[in-house]
Design an enzyme around this catalytic site. Structure first.
Site, mmCIF file in Angstrom:
data_model
loop_
_atom_site.group_PDB
_atom_site.id
_atom_site.type_symbol
_atom_site.label_atom_id
_atom_site.label_comp_id
_atom_site.label_asym_id
_atom_site.label_seq_id
_atom_site.Cartn_x
_atom_site.Cartn_y
_atom_site.Cartn_z
ATOM 1 N N HIS A 48 0.820 -1.207 0.000
ATOM 2 C CA HIS A 48 0.000 0.000 0.000
ATOM 3 C C HIS A 48 0.855 1.259 0.000
ATOM 4 O O HIS A 48 0.530 2.234 -0.682
ATOM 5 C CB HIS A 48 -0.919 -0.007 1.229
ATOM 6 C CG HIS A 48 -1.928 1.089 1.228
ATOM 7 N ND1 HIS A 48 -3.126 1.008 0.549
ATOM 8 C CD2 HIS A 48 -1.931 2.309 1.821
ATOM 9 C CE1 HIS A 48 -3.813 2.117 0.729
ATOM 10 N NE2 HIS A 48 -3.120 2.921 1.496
ATOM 11 N N HIS A 73 -10.213 3.038 -0.637
ATOM 12 C CA HIS A 73 -10.312 2.651 0.768
ATOM 13 C C HIS A 73 -11.156 1.383 0.828
ATOM 14 O O HIS A 73 -12.183 1.317 1.499
ATOM 15 C CB HIS A 73 -10.921 3.777 1.610
ATOM 16 C CG HIS A 73 -10.127 4.068 2.840
ATOM 17 N ND1 HIS A 73 -10.680 4.296 4.074
ATOM 18 C CD2 HIS A 73 -8.792 4.151 3.042
ATOM 19 C CE1 HIS A 73 -9.732 4.526 4.970
ATOM 20 N NE2 HIS A 73 -8.578 4.443 4.361
#
Length: 714
Positions: free
Chosen positions: A43, A89
Site C-alpha cells: 500500500h 479505501h
C-alpha cells in the site's frame, strides 16, 4: 535473530528482513521493524506496481505537477490551477463500511488541501456484490452513509460518481474517492522537510490506536477472519477536518510553511520519512511531544497509528508562535515534535530514550519486486444467443438493472449543492462545477467497465479512459488531465499481474491518443475475498474545461432531430444485455482510438458552435438505453428508426464503442453533419424528439412514464 511470528506481525518476509540487516548493519528493534513493515507494505511502497505505472504519459502543456506528490496539478486559467486525485479505501470499507468510506473521503480531501488547494468537489466510484445478499446490502448502505456523512458535514459537495454491482465484488467492495480543489498559480505546497534547523510540527487531532497496521491490512487478501482486523480501520471526524482545512490554508498565507504532508496511510512514519527523503535531509523527533488521546501507547504504536485529521508541517524557524496561535484559534493542537537536521537519518526518541535510528530513504524508497506475469488465454467465441421475442420486456429489464437504473438512492444522501457551484447535478454524463471569478467551469467524470477489463484488460483499459473522456465531451468539456485508481487482485498471482500490466498499457495508449496526461493515481492490490479476485477495475477520474454553457443528456424540444455520431457494430461483447438476459460474460471488447478521438472532437466542436441541445454517450445497454435515458431526463419521448441492418438486439443493446447520440434543432442538421464529415465521423439522423413514448422501429414502443418507473427501481 527475529523469529517468524514477529516478522508476520510487522508484515516483513525473511528476504526483506535480510535487507534491513544490511541497511542498518545491526539487528533492528521492534519499533524499527514496524516502521519498515509499514513503509515496505504494498500500500505504501508500490513495490509491485511502480515499474509498470512509470509507463503512463505524465507530461503535457497544462501539467504543473505530475505523479509523486500528494495530488496532481494542471493549469486551469492564467491565475488558477486545478488539483485532483482519486484513491481507494477498499479493505477498511469491507470491514467497517461507514468509517471505511468516511475516512476514505477524509483522506483524499487532505491530499488536496495538503497541496495548498481549497477543495471544491468530491466524486466516488463504488462497486458491490448483488444487493440480494444481506452482507452486500449492509456494505452498500454503510458505505453510502459514510460518504454522505463525512462529505456533508465537512461542506464539500459530492457532485457525482458511479455505482456498479457484480458477484465478483461480494465481500470485497471497492470504494474509490476523488477530490478536486482550486489553487492560485505559484502557491503549490509540497511534502518536503528542507532547511536545517527548521521545526517540524504535528497539527490537528490527537493520536490514538485506530488504524494501526492499516496499510499492512490493506496489503493482504480478505478472508473470513478479516473482521478481527477492525482496529486497523480508522475513525473519522469531519468537523475536526473542517477546522483543519481552514487552519492549514490560513497558515499557508503566512508564507512561512516550508512543507506539509498528510498523515494518511503509514501515519507518522510515512510523513517524516517521505518528507525527509525528498529533501535529502533527516530529522530528530521526540515522540513524547506527540499529543495522544490514549495512555500507555508504545513508540511503535505512535509511529504507525493512522488516526485521522492530522498533518505534518515544516516551518521556517522563528515563526513557531504565529503558527501555534492560528491553530489555537481554530481549536486544534499544534506541537513541535522535531527538527530538520543535515544528517540523512531519522533519530527518534521517546522520553529521552532512543527508540529508532534509520535512514529515511531506506523507508521511503524500498526495494521493488519483479512479479511474474502470465497471460490469461480465452477461447475466441461467437456470441450465439437467441433473439428475444419481446424487446419491450428486454428494454424494461435493462433500464431497471442495478448497473443502469437511477442511482438517486445513493446521491440523494449526498449534499451536492453546498458551496452553490454545482451546475449539472448527479445523473448526467459528467458533473459540472463553476469556478467563481472565471468564465470557465469544470466537467468531472469517473468511469470503468470492469467486465470489459476482465474479458480483455488491454482493450478494457483503453475503453475506461475513452469513456471518461467521452462523458466529458458530452457535456462540452475538453479533458485536461486524468487520475486513476487501479483496483486488482493479488499481484503475486501471475494472471492477476498480467491483467494489471495489460490494463495499464491500454490506459496509456488511450491517454496518449486523446492527449490527456496522467497526473496522479493510486494502486490497490489484494482485492480478493476467500481467494477469489475481483474483476480488474482500473477506475479513471478525469477533469475537463468548459468555456460555455454545459450540455446535458436529456432531450429538450419537440421536433428536434436525433443524430447518432459514430457507427454501431455487430458486437455484443461484455454487454449488460447478454449478462442480464442470457447470463453470459463473453466476447472480446475492442475500441479504435482513431474513431474515438474523431467522435469526441466532432462532438466538442458541435457543442462549441452552439448546435447541440443534448448529448449522451452509448455505454451500458447500448443505444436503446441511451435513448431511454435521454427521454427520461428530458421528460419527453422520441420516434427513432435504426437502419444499421443488424439483428434487432445487437442494434439496440450492443455496446460497441465511440458513439454519441445528440439532438439538434432541424435547422442545424446540415451544420452538424458538416462538422462530422470534416472529422471523418459517420453521422446518421435516426429520429426526432416528441410526444410521450419512446418508439424504436417496430421493436420498442413504451411510454416514457413506464420507462422512468422501471429506471427508478433500484
Amino acid at each position: 535473530m527475529v523469529d517468524d511470528a514477529t516478522l508476520r506481525e510487522v508484515a516483513l518476509n525473511k528476504g526483506e528482513y535480510g535487507l534491513v540487516l544490511k541497511i542498518l548493519g545491526r539487528e533492528p528493534n521492534y519499533t524499527e521493524l514496524s516502521m519498515y513493515g509499514t513503509m515496505w507494505s504494498e500500500h505504501c511502497s508500490y513495490k509491485s506496481s511502480k515499474s509498470t505505472i512509470r509507463g503512463f504519459p505524465t507530461k503535457g502543456s497544462r501539467v504543473v505537477q505530475g505523479p509523486g506528490e500528494n495530488a496532481g496539478v494542471v493549469s486551469l486559467t492564467d491565475k488558477l490551477d486545478v488539483v485532483f486525485k482519486i484513491e481507494s479505501h477498499n479493505h477498511p470499507s469491507a470491514i467497517e463500511p461507514y468509517q471505511g468510506a468516511a475516512t476514505g473521503v477524509g483522506g483524499i480531501i487532505r491530499d488536496i488541501f495538503t497541496m495548498g488547494a481549497r477543495p471544491i468537489a468530491s466524486m466516488d466510484s463504488l462497486r458491490f456484490g448483488p444487493l440480494s445478499d444481506k452482507k452486500n446490502a449492509f456494505l452498500f448502505n454503510g458505505v453510502v452513509s459514510g460518504i454522505g456523512g463525512y462529505g456533508n458535514c465537512i461542506g464539500i459537495p459530492t457532485v457525482g460518481g458511479e455505482v456498479y454491482f457484480d458477484e465478483c465484488y461480494s465481500g470485497n467492495p471497492l470504494v474509490n474517492a476523488m477530490c478536486i480543489g482550486i489553487i492560485e498559480k505559484g502557491k503549490i505546497v509540497k511534502g518536503i522537510a528542507s532547511g536545517v534547523g527548521n521545526p517540524v510540527f504535528l497539527v490537528g487531532a490527537r493520536t490514538g490506536r485506530d488504524g494501526i497496521h492499516g496499510v499492512t491490512f490493506a496489503s493482504v487478501e480478505l478472508s473470513e477472519k478479516s473482521q478481527e482486523d477492525r482496529p486497523a480501520v480508522q475513525v473519522g471526524d469531519p468537523f475536526t477536518e473542517k477546522l483543519l482545512v481552514e487552519a492549514c490554508l490560513e497558515i499557508l498565507k503566512t508564507g512561512h510553511v516550508v512543507g506539509m504532508q498528510d498523515l494518511g496511510g503509514g501515519g507518522f512514519t510515512c510523513a517524516i520519512s517521505e518528507t525527509a527523503a525528498k529533501a535529502n535531509a533527516g530529522m530528530e523527533v521526540d515522540l513524547s511531544k506527540v499529543p495522544r488521546r490514549e495512555e500507555g501507547m508504545q513508540p511503535w504504536e505512535v509511529l504507525i497509528s493512522e488516526s485521522q485529521e492530522r498533518m505534518l508541517v515544516i516551518l521556517e524557524k522563528g515563526h513557531e508562535k504565529e503558527i501555534i496561535d492560528i491553530f489555537t484559534k481554530w481549536d486544534l493542537t499544534a506541537v513541535q515534535v522535531g527538527t530538520v537536521i543535515k544528517e540523512e537519518i531519522l533519530r527518534i526518541s521517546d522520553n529521552g530514550k532512543l527508540v529508532a535510528e534509520l535512514p529515511p530513504k531506506s523507508l521511503a524508497e524500498p526495494p521493488l519486486v519483479e512479479r511474474e506475469s502470465s497471460p490469461i488465454k480465452r477461447d475466441e467465441q461467437n456470441i450465439n444467443v437467441p433473439l428475444p421475442s419481446d424487446l419491450n420486456e428486454i428494454m424494461l429489464a435493462l433500464i431497471s438493472s442495478p448497473n443502469i437504473a437511477s442511482k438517486e438512492k445513493v446521491y440523494r444522501q449526498y449534499d451536492h449543492m453546498v458551496q452553490t457551484n454545482t451546475i449539472v447535478l448527479p445523473g448526467s454524463d459528467s458533473a459540472v462545477v463553476r469556478i467563481r471569478g472565471t468564465d470557465v467551469s469544470l466537467g468531472i467524470s469517473t468511469d470503468c467497465n470492469s467486465r470489459y477489463c476482465f474479458l480483455n484488460p488491454f482493450e478494457g483499459g483503453k475503453i475506461a479512459v475513452s469513456e471518461s473522456a467521452r462523458n466529458l465531451a458530452c457535456s462540452g468539456a475538453e479533458p485536461i488531465g486524468l487520475t486513476n485508481c487501479l483496483n486488482f487482485g493479488n499481484p503475486e498471482k501471475p494472471e492477476v499481474f498480467w491483467q494489471f500490466q495489460q490494463s495499464v498499457a491500454g490506459m496509456s495508449e488511450a491517454a496518449i491518443a486523446l492527449g490527456v496526461p496522467v497526473i496522479s493515481g493510486n494502486v490497490s492490490f489484494y482485492n480478493e475475498c476467500n481467494g477469489k479476485a475481483i474483476y480488474p477495475t482500473p477506475v479513471v477520474g478525469m477533469v475537463g474545461i468548459i468555456k460555455g454553457a454545459p450540455v446535458t443528456q436529456g432531450f429538450r424540444d419537440k421536433g428536434d432531430a436525433i443524430v447518432l455520431l459514430g457507427k454501431t457494430k455487430d458486437d455484443l461483447s461484455g454487454s449488460e444485455y447478454i449478462k442480464i438476459v442470457h447470463g453470459l460474460v463473453e466476447g472480446n471488447p475492442s475500441i479504435s482510438m482513431d474513431e474515438e478521438k474523431s467522435v469526441q472532437k466532432a462532438c466538442l466542436e458541435a457543442i462549441g458552435s452552439g448546435l447541440v441541445k443534448s448529448a449522451h454517450d452509448c455505454s451500458e445497454g447500448g443505444i436503446g438505453v441511451c435513448l431511454a435515458e435521454s427521454c427520461i431526463s428530458g421528460g419527453i419521448g422520441a420516434l427513432v428508426s435504426l437502419q444499421d441492418e443488424l439483428r434487432p438486439d445487437v442494434s439496440l443493446f450492443g455496446e460497441s464503442q465511440s458513439r454519441i447520440v445528440v439532438s439538434v434543432a432541424p435547422e442545424n442538421i446540415d451544420a452538424l453533419v458538416e462538422i462530422a464529415k470534416k472529422n471523418s465521423v459517420p453521422a446518421q439522423i435516426i429520429g426526432k424528439v416528441g410526444k410521450n413514448r419512446l418508439v424504436v422501429n417496430e421493436w420498442v414502443d413504451l411510454p416514457v412514464e413506464e420507462l422512468e418507473g422501471a429506471w427508478r427501481s433500484l
